[in-house]
Design a protein around this motif. Structure first.
Motif, PDB file in Angstrom:
ATOM      1  N   ALA A 119      -2.568   2.070   5.772  1.00 47.11           N
ATOM      2  CA  ALA A 119      -3.520   3.154   5.514  1.00 47.11           C
ATOM      3  C   ALA A 119      -3.677   4.031   6.754  1.00 47.11           C
ATOM      4  O   ALA A 119      -3.686   5.271   6.659  1.00 47.11           O
ATOM      5  CB  ALA A 119      -4.870   2.580   5.090  1.00 47.11           C
ATOM      6  N   ASN A 120      -3.792   3.401   7.904  1.00 52.43           N
ATOM      7  CA  ASN A 120      -3.899   4.164   9.155  1.00 52.43           C
ATOM      8  C   ASN A 120      -2.675   5.043   9.364  1.00 52.43           C
ATOM      9  O   ASN A 120      -2.778   6.208   9.771  1.00 52.43           O
ATOM     10  CB  ASN A 120      -4.065   3.210  10.337  1.00 52.43           C
ATOM     11  CG  ASN A 120      -5.417   2.530  10.358  1.00 52.43           C
ATOM     12  OD1 ASN A 120      -6.391   3.057   9.826  1.00 52.43           O
ATOM     13  ND2 ASN A 120      -5.494   1.352  10.957  1.00 52.43           N
ATOM     14  N   ALA A 121      -1.488   4.490   9.080  1.00 50.51           N
ATOM     15  CA  ALA A 121      -0.240   5.245   9.254  1.00 50.51           C
ATOM     16  C   ALA A 121      -0.162   6.426   8.296  1.00 50.51           C
ATOM     17  O   ALA A 121       0.449   7.462   8.604  1.00 50.51           O
ATOM     18  CB  ALA A 121       0.957   4.320   9.054  1.00 50.51           C
ATOM     19  N   LEU A 122      -0.781   6.294   7.119  1.00 53.38           N
ATOM     20  CA  LEU A 122      -0.731   7.351   6.102  1.00 53.38           C
ATOM     21  C   LEU A 122      -1.908   8.324   6.215  1.00 53.38           C
ATOM     22  O   LEU A 122      -2.022   9.260   5.408  1.00 53.38           O
ATOM     23  CB  LEU A 122      -0.732   6.715   4.712  1.00 53.38           C
ATOM     24  CG  LEU A 122       0.519   5.910   4.321  1.00 53.38           C
ATOM     25  CD1 LEU A 122       0.276   5.103   3.058  1.00 53.38           C
ATOM     26  CD2 LEU A 122       1.714   6.846   4.143  1.00 53.38           C
ATOM     27  N   GLY A 123      -2.780   8.098   7.174  1.00 50.38           N
ATOM     28  CA  GLY A 123      -3.935   8.968   7.333  1.00 50.38           C
ATOM     29  C   GLY A 123      -5.024   8.710   6.311  1.00 50.38           C
ATOM     30  O   GLY A 123      -5.861   9.584   6.043  1.00 50.38           O
ATOM     31  N   ASP A 126     -11.991   6.472   2.481  1.00 51.67           N
ATOM     32  CA  ASP A 126     -11.096   6.932   1.418  1.00 51.67           C
ATOM     33  C   ASP A 126     -10.635   5.791   0.517  1.00 51.67           C
ATOM     34  O   ASP A 126     -10.338   6.012  -0.660  1.00 51.67           O
ATOM     35  CB  ASP A 126      -9.846   7.602   2.019  1.00 51.67           C
ATOM     36  CG  ASP A 126     -10.191   8.758   2.935  1.00 51.67           C
ATOM     37  OD1 ASP A 126     -11.178   9.461   2.636  1.00 51.67           O
ATOM     38  OD2 ASP A 126      -9.492   8.949   3.946  1.00 51.67           O
ATOM     39  N   LEU A 127     -10.545   4.604   1.067  1.00 54.34           N
ATOM     40  CA  LEU A 127     -10.023   3.454   0.323  1.00 54.34           C
ATOM     41  C   LEU A 127     -10.680   2.179   0.832  1.00 54.34           C
ATOM     42  O   LEU A 127     -10.641   1.879   2.032  1.00 54.34           O
ATOM     43  CB  LEU A 127      -8.499   3.350   0.509  1.00 54.34           C
ATOM     44  CG  LEU A 127      -7.807   2.141  -0.114  1.00 54.34           C
ATOM     45  CD1 LEU A 127      -7.874   2.215  -1.644  1.00 54.34           C
ATOM     46  CD2 LEU A 127      -6.357   2.034   0.350  1.00 54.34           C
ATOM     47  N   SER A 128     -11.298   1.426  -0.066  1.00 57.44           N
ATOM     48  CA  SER A 128     -11.866   0.121   0.293  1.00 57.44           C
ATOM     49  C   SER A 128     -10.803  -0.953   0.109  1.00 57.44           C
ATOM     50  O   SER A 128     -10.001  -0.897  -0.833  1.00 57.44           O
ATOM     51  CB  SER A 128     -13.081  -0.189  -0.583  1.00 57.44           C
ATOM     52  OG  SER A 128     -14.142   0.692  -0.312  1.00 57.44           O
ATOM     53  N   SER A 158      -1.158   8.682  -6.850  1.00 56.94           N
ATOM     54  CA  SER A 158      -2.615   8.647  -6.807  1.00 56.94           C
ATOM     55  C   SER A 158      -3.060   7.334  -6.195  1.00 56.94           C
ATOM     56  O   SER A 158      -2.347   6.334  -6.230  1.00 56.94           O
ATOM     57  CB  SER A 158      -3.204   8.785  -8.215  1.00 56.94           C
ATOM     58  OG  SER A 158      -2.824   7.678  -9.019  1.00 56.94           O
ATOM     59  N   LEU A 159      -4.265   7.365  -5.640  1.00 61.83           N
ATOM     60  CA  LEU A 159      -4.811   6.163  -5.018  1.00 61.83           C
ATOM     61  C   LEU A 159      -6.020   5.665  -5.803  1.00 61.83           C
ATOM     62  O   LEU A 159      -6.826   6.471  -6.284  1.00 61.83           O
ATOM     63  CB  LEU A 159      -5.268   6.452  -3.587  1.00 61.83           C
ATOM     64  CG  LEU A 159      -4.274   6.341  -2.444  1.00 61.83           C
ATOM     65  CD1 LEU A 159      -4.980   6.725  -1.139  1.00 61.83           C
ATOM     66  CD2 LEU A 159      -3.703   4.936  -2.330  1.00 61.83           C
ATOM     67  N   LEU A 199       0.827  -1.201   0.000  1.00 61.85           N
ATOM     68  CA  LEU A 199       0.000   0.000   0.000  1.00 61.85           C
ATOM     69  C   LEU A 199       0.864   1.255   0.000  1.00 61.85           C
ATOM     70  O   LEU A 199       0.544   2.247  -0.657  1.00 61.85           O
ATOM     71  CB  LEU A 199      -0.949   0.011   1.198  1.00 61.85           C
ATOM     72  CG  LEU A 199      -1.888   1.238   1.224  1.00 61.85           C
ATOM     73  CD1 LEU A 199      -2.763   1.280  -0.027  1.00 61.85           C
ATOM     74  CD2 LEU A 199      -2.767   1.240   2.462  1.00 61.85           C
ATOM     75  N   GLN A 200       1.991   1.208   0.721  1.00 63.07           N
ATOM     76  CA  GLN A 200       2.899   2.354   0.699  1.00 63.07           C
ATOM     77  C   GLN A 200       3.390   2.637  -0.716  1.00 63.07           C
ATOM     78  O   GLN A 200       3.485   3.793  -1.139  1.00 63.07           O
ATOM     79  CB  GLN A 200       4.082   2.100   1.632  1.00 63.07           C
ATOM     80  CG  GLN A 200       3.746   2.210   3.124  1.00 63.07           C
ATOM     81  CD  GLN A 200       4.977   2.112   3.983  1.00 63.07           C
ATOM     82  OE1 GLN A 200       5.858   1.297   3.731  1.00 63.07           O
ATOM     83  NE2 GLN A 200       5.055   2.944   5.015  1.00 63.07           N
TER      84      GLN A 200
END
Length: 334
Positions: A258-262, A268-270, A238-239, A230-231
């Motif tokens: 995702a949690n670490a990246l806010g 925001d992301l499924s 872009s996501l 994910l990183q």
């Protein structure tokens, strides 16, 4: 000298029930087994040793199983199905862990065969596509392979329909309105990873959606791989709106990243997983995933070995179990 008939009379059960308890040839309730064992103890009954029985019937009532090392609870859940099925059929299980070492795997196989196990279950991708020496020396011992790549010896196979599972996962994301979809696949040298990834790509194609290479990452089927995957996708600039991870471990790693990246999941992301391990329902948010019938995989492996022992001349077969969708909270409907 006391006999099984004497024990049956004292315990108030049938002689066949006594035989099943003493020889461990069929499941008997704990209460009845306790009555039988107590009666045998009171009558000073000594059961014949397992070795003596095995010499008489030319079977050891033991299966061997090899498993690849992994932190993935998936393997443990499959082993549980194997062990429970062995128990209900009066068999013991010898479990060997390969530690991901090809040489140790070969040595473990040789040791199990020398111990005269009645059958062997292989659940290892360590030597996927390579030749394994030794089976030709034990042609009478049936082998069942679970979710492995191409092999060059006759055996039965138990596998899940990984292609259908990958397609089903991606189709669910599409049905939820997602059009920008990425994938964190497992190592594509492994057949399960290949098939799930192919199902993902074919589902996109059938929906008229375009693949984005920046949103497709190959990882290792472990949490760390999902985290790094994910990183890498986020670093591309872009996501996507949704990601299909090739197993639950990588999906959970992706949620952590995702949690670490806010990045909020699923706002925001499924994120979609695969396997439906026991932990999947307890992460936050609980994981939408593809259920793989892990207990049934283990049970089917034992049933296939027993069938082969009863009918050694039967043709080798492939048993394919079908995945199903499990909807929880990690996928947003757009």
């Amino acid at each position: 000298m006391a006999t099984m008939k004497d024990i049956a009379k004292r315990a108030g059960v049938s002689t066949s029930t006594v035989s099943h308890v003493i020889n461990n040839t069929r499941y008997v309730s704990e209460a009845i087994a306790e009555k039988v064992n107590q009666a045998a103890k009171e009558l000073n009954y000594y059961a014949p040793s397992a070795l003596a029985r095995s010499l008489k019937v030319n079977r050891t009532k033991t299966f061997g199983m090899l498993v690849t090392t992994s932190t993935n609870p998936f393997f443990g859940e499959v082993v549980k199905g194997v062990e429970r099925s062995c128990y209900h059929n009066g068999y013991s299980l010898i479990l060997c862990n390969t530690e991901g070492d090809a040489e140790r795997m070969r040595a473990s196989i040789d040791t199990l065969l020398q111990k005269r196990v009645d059958g062997l279950i292989l659940m290892c991708s360590t030597l996927e596509g390579e030749r394994i020496e030794g089976f030709d020396r034990y042609p009478d011992i049936p082998v069942v392979v679970m979710d492995w790549g191409p092999i060059d010896f006759a055996c039965d196979k138990i596998q899940d329909n990984s292609y259908q599972g990958g397609y089903l996962a991606t189709q669910h994301l599409i049905d939820c309105g997602h059009r920008q979809i990425g994938c964190i696949s497992g190592p594509l040298l492994k057949q399960q990873a290949q098939r799930r990834f192919q199902g993902f790509k074919d589902a996109l194609r059938d929906a008229g959606l375009t693949e984005n290479a920046d949103w497709m990452v190959e990882a290792d089927f472990e949490c760390e791989g999902g985290y790094q995957g994910l990183q890498a996708i986020a670093a591309s600039g872009s996501l996507p709106s949704a990601i299909f991870a090739g197993n639950d471990m990588m999906a959970m790693g992706a949620i952590n990243a995702a949690n670490a990246l806010g990045i909020r999941v699923p706002e925001d992301l499924s994120i979609m997983g695969y396997d439906d391990i026991h932990l999947a329902k307890f992460v936050s948010p609980s994981l939408t995933t593809i259920h793989q019938p892990k207990y049934r995989l283990g049970q089917a492996a034992v049933e296939t070995l027993l069938h082969k022992l009863d009918d050694p001349q039967s043709d080798s077969q492939t048993v394919q179990l079908e995945p199903t969708l499990v909807v929880r909270e990690s996928v947003k409907r757009v």
